[in-house]
Write a protein that holds these residues in place. Structure first.
Motif, mmCIF file in Angstrom:
data_model
loop_
_atom_site.group_PDB
_atom_site.id
_atom_site.type_symbol
_atom_site.label_atom_id
_atom_site.label_comp_id
_atom_site.label_asym_id
_atom_site.label_seq_id
_atom_site.Cartn_x
_atom_site.Cartn_y
_atom_site.Cartn_z
ATOM 1 N N ALA A 31 -16.189 -50.008 -0.091
ATOM 2 C CA ALA A 31 -16.881 -51.060 -0.862
ATOM 3 C C ALA A 31 -17.292 -52.099 0.282
ATOM 4 O O ALA A 31 -16.755 -52.218 1.352
ATOM 5 C CB ALA A 31 -16.223 -51.764 -1.744
ATOM 6 N N ALA B 158 -6.576 -48.301 -3.332
ATOM 7 C CA ALA B 158 -7.716 -48.854 -3.459
ATOM 8 C C ALA B 158 -8.553 -49.098 -4.700
ATOM 9 O O ALA B 158 -8.997 -50.009 -5.189
ATOM 10 C CB ALA B 158 -8.624 -48.274 -2.569
ATOM 11 N N ARG B 159 -7.909 -48.191 -5.796
ATOM 12 C CA ARG B 159 -8.080 -48.388 -7.377
ATOM 13 C C ARG B 159 -7.528 -49.393 -8.096
ATOM 14 O O ARG B 159 -7.834 -49.688 -9.063
ATOM 15 C CB ARG B 159 -7.902 -46.968 -7.878
ATOM 16 C CG ARG B 159 -8.841 -45.938 -7.435
ATOM 17 C CD ARG B 159 -8.862 -44.464 -8.379
ATOM 18 N NE ARG B 159 -7.681 -44.314 -8.581
ATOM 19 C CZ ARG B 159 -7.116 -42.955 -7.969
ATOM 20 N NH1 ARG B 159 -7.880 -42.456 -7.024
ATOM 21 N NH2 ARG B 159 -5.893 -42.589 -8.322
ATOM 22 N N HIS C 216 -9.265 -52.592 -1.485
ATOM 23 C CA HIS C 216 -10.095 -51.791 -1.032
ATOM 24 C C HIS C 216 -9.801 -51.564 0.330
ATOM 25 O O HIS C 216 -10.301 -50.471 1.012
ATOM 26 C CB HIS C 216 -11.626 -52.368 -1.108
ATOM 27 C CG HIS C 216 -12.023 -52.514 -2.530
ATOM 28 N ND1 HIS C 216 -12.376 -52.028 -3.346
ATOM 29 C CD2 HIS C 216 -11.930 -53.780 -3.184
ATOM 30 C CE1 HIS C 216 -12.763 -52.048 -4.560
ATOM 31 N NE2 HIS C 216 -12.347 -53.349 -4.771
#
Length: 316
Positions: free
Chosen positions: A266, A69-70, A82
């Motif tokens: 997010a 996700a980063r 994400h």
């Protein structure tokens, strides 16, 4: 995820969650090894052992998703990565469902077949010991530690808004049921109730199947862009209301409608605004509104503001 948790709080909570999942992996490996060594021919112990192996899936999914996700957005993935957590959630749920369904079938067949599993005596430090006591001790170990870890993760999951972490925590918290069922099955064999072992295995496998169904349902719901909710899916995400208020706030906005898409940890926001009295908002007006929404919470990673003559038709 709530507006009350600042970036520093969320970042520290995520680091703590990662550490807890590494601790969980170490514990599960030790539990799998211990239960394998003492399980003998007990169906309940074998089912508990398989459930312990499955307990590796959610923490691995969380750790992998946290790393993926980063990654920054690319041409092939313009919205970023994400949703890796939602994919991990689905993988974990599917594994639990598939194995849970098999274990329910296997346990039911053993119960109907009337199999009488023996529990022998083993020699420990030169002394004969009924193997059932070793099984009970192993189950006590596999009950206490996950319950503690689960409660710690449950406190962190809403802060980082991670449904994989919440699902893992919920499973950990409920592991005492598996242990109690296995203990009762073993003790039942000890007092001559041959069917207790198969019934205990059926209870454990039903719990695994239930976890799988719940996790699959939640993951598919998120991947299909259902309304963003809290980690337990019990209510709409609290962040939605501040976003709606912010979009409706400027004096030139006569009416507005907001769509908040859950992207994992997010959210992505689509804001439709009807200008007041034919007012034509300038690029600066739209940019200011977008920045205002982005500043509400670190979890808001993208905002699209669209001026329209009339709002989209409400959902049926």
């Amino acid at each position: 995820m709530t507006s009350a948790a600042g970036p520093d709080d969320r970042g520290e909570a995520l680091r703590r969650a990662v550490r807890l999942e590494w601790v969980t992996l170490a514990f599960v490996i030790s539990a799998v090894t211990l239960v394998y060594l003492v399980m003998g021919s007990s169906q309940a112990m074998r089912t508990a052992w398989i459930e312990d192996i499955l307990a590796l899936v959610p923490p691995v999914a969380f750790l992998v998703a946290s790393r993926v996700a980063r990654k920054p957005a690319t041409a092939n993935h313009p919205f970023g990565f994400h949703r890796a957590s939602a994919v991990g959630h689905l993988v974990a749920g599917t594994a639990l469902f598939g194995v849970g369904a098999f274990l329910v079938y296997d346990s039911a067949v053993d119960l109907l077949s009337g199999e009488h599993p023996p529990i022998s005596t083993v020699v420990v430090l030169g002394q004969p010991v009924w193997q059932g006591w070793l099984m009970v001790a192993a189950m006590v170990y596999t009950a206490i530690v996950p319950a503690v870890l689960g409660r710690m993760k449950l406190r962190l999951a809403p802060v980082v808004n991670d449904k994989v972490l919440y699902a893992d925590a919920d499973m950990n918290k409920a592991d005492w049921l598996t242990a109690v069922a296995a203990i009762l099955g073993v003790l039942g064999i000890g007092v001559g109730l041959w069917w207790a072992d198969a019934v205990a295995a059926l209870v454990i496998s039903t719990s695994v199947l239930k976890d799988g169904v719940g996790n699959m349902r939640g993951a598919v719901r998120d991947l299909m862009d259902a309304r963003a909710t809290t980690v337990d899916h019990s209510e709409p995400l609290p962040l939605i209301r501040p976003i709606e208020d912010a979009v409706a706030g400027p004096p030139w906005v006569a009416d507005s409608h907001v769509r908040v898409r859950d992207m994992g940890r997010a959210v992505h926001v689509e804001a439709f605004v009807v200008p007041d009295g034919g007012y034509l908002p300038s690029p600066e007006d739209l940019a200011a509104l977008r920045e205002h929404v982005l500043d509400l919470d670190e979890a808001v990673i993208d905002v699209v503001v669209m001026p329209v003559r009339e709002l989209p038709a409400p959902a049926g």
